[in-house]
Design an enzyme around this catalytic site. Structure first.
Site, PDB file in Angstrom:
ATOM      1  N   HIS A 127       0.851  -1.192   0.000  1.00 32.42           N
ATOM      2  CA  HIS A 127       0.000   0.000   0.000  1.00 32.42           C
ATOM      3  C   HIS A 127       0.886   1.242   0.000  1.00 32.42           C
ATOM      4  CE1 HIS A 127      -3.892  -1.954   1.789  1.00 32.42           C
ATOM      5  NE2 HIS A 127      -3.354  -2.693   0.835  1.00 32.42           N
ATOM      6  N   GLU A 162       0.938   3.838   1.871  1.00 33.13           N
ATOM      7  CA  GLU A 162       1.443   4.211   3.192  1.00 33.13           C
ATOM      8  C   GLU A 162       2.620   3.335   3.609  1.00 33.13           C
ATOM      9  OE1 GLU A 162      -3.168   4.443   3.654  1.00 33.13           O
ATOM     10  OE2 GLU A 162      -1.725   3.362   2.409  1.00 33.13           O
ATOM     11  N   CYS A 190      -6.171   1.969   5.849  1.00 32.61           N
ATOM     12  CA  CYS A 190      -6.838   0.726   6.216  1.00 32.61           C
ATOM     13  C   CYS A 190      -6.279   0.252   7.571  1.00 32.61           C
ATOM     14  CB  CYS A 190      -6.595  -0.327   5.141  1.00 32.61           C
ATOM     15  SG  CYS A 190      -4.893  -0.976   5.119  1.00 32.61           S
ATOM     16  N   CYS A 207      -2.414  -0.548   7.483  1.00 31.56           N
ATOM     17  CA  CYS A 207      -1.587   0.656   7.414  1.00 31.56           C
ATOM     18  C   CYS A 207      -1.673   1.462   8.704  1.00 31.56           C
ATOM     19  CB  CYS A 207      -1.995   1.507   6.214  1.00 31.56           C
ATOM     20  SG  CYS A 207      -1.610   0.714   4.632  1.00 31.56           S
TER      21      CYS A 207
END
Length: 164
Positions: free
Chosen positions: A61, A63, A91, A94
Site C-alpha cells: 500500500h 502508506e 486501512c 496501514c
C-alpha cells in the site's frame, strides 16, 4: 498556543497535492490510485503509491511504501515528529504500521466508511490502549481524491462489463 503548534492548512494542501500526483502514478499502472507522502521538518522523507498488483504483494500500500522509505531516510523505525499525507483514509493494516512507527499526524483526503481505520469504520490511530496515538486531519483535497478514485473504479467496472 505556540507558533510551532499552529497547523498551516496551506502546507496540508501543498503536500496533499503531491500525494494526489503519486496516486495518478498508481492509476497509470492499473493500481488503486492512492498516494502517500511523509514529511519531517518541511522535507519529504518518504513517498509511495499503491503497488499491490505490480509487486504481487498485498502489503504494498502507498502508506507502507512511504513508511519504509521514511525509515530508511531517517535511519530509524521511529517517525516521531513526522506527518503522513495520504489520499485515502488508511486501512487497518496501514493504521497499525502508522501507529507503531509513531507518526505524529496523519492527514488524509477521502474517508473510507467501509474499512477506514482513522475514524470512519474504526480508529486504530487513536485506539486508547495502544502506546501511541496520532493526530488526524481529514478532508484535505477530498473532492480531488474522490474524483480520481471514482473515475478509476468506473473505468474498471466498464472494462469488466465489456469482457462479458
Amino acid at each position: 498556543m505556540t507558533a510551532s503548534s499552529i497547523i498551516d492548512s496551506n502546507n496540508d494542501e501543498y503536500y496533499m497535492e503531491l500525494a494526489l500526483r503519486l496516486s495518478l502514478k498508481a492509476y497509470s499502472l492499473g493500481e488503486t490510485p492512492i498516494g502517500a507522502i511523509i514529511v519531517h521538518n518541511n522535507h519529504i522523507i518518504g513517498k509511495g503509491f499503491n503497488q499491490v498488483e505490480t509487486l504481487k504483494d498485498a502489503t504494498a500500500h502507498a502508506e507502507m511504501i512511504a513508511l519504509t522509505a521514511a525509515q530508511s531516510t531517517l535511519g530509524d523505525w521511529r517517525l516521531t515528529d513526522c506527518i503522513l499525507y495520504v489520499t485515502k483514509e488508511p486501512c487497518p493494516m496501514c493504521a497499525g504500521a502508522i501507529s507503531h512507527t509513531r507518526i505524529k499526524r496523519v492527514v488524509f483526503a477521502l474517508s473510507d466508511p467501509k474499512a477506514g481505520a482513522a475514524g470512519s469504520a474504526m480508529n486504530i490511530l487513536q485506539f486508547p490502549t495502544l502506546n501511541h496515538r496520532c493526530d488526524i486531519t481529514s478532508k484535505v483535497k477530498e473532492e480531488e481524491a474522490r474524483q480520481i478514485i471514482q473515475k478509476f473504479f468506473r473505468e474498471r467496472r466498464l472494462a469488466k462489463k465489456q469482457q462479458f
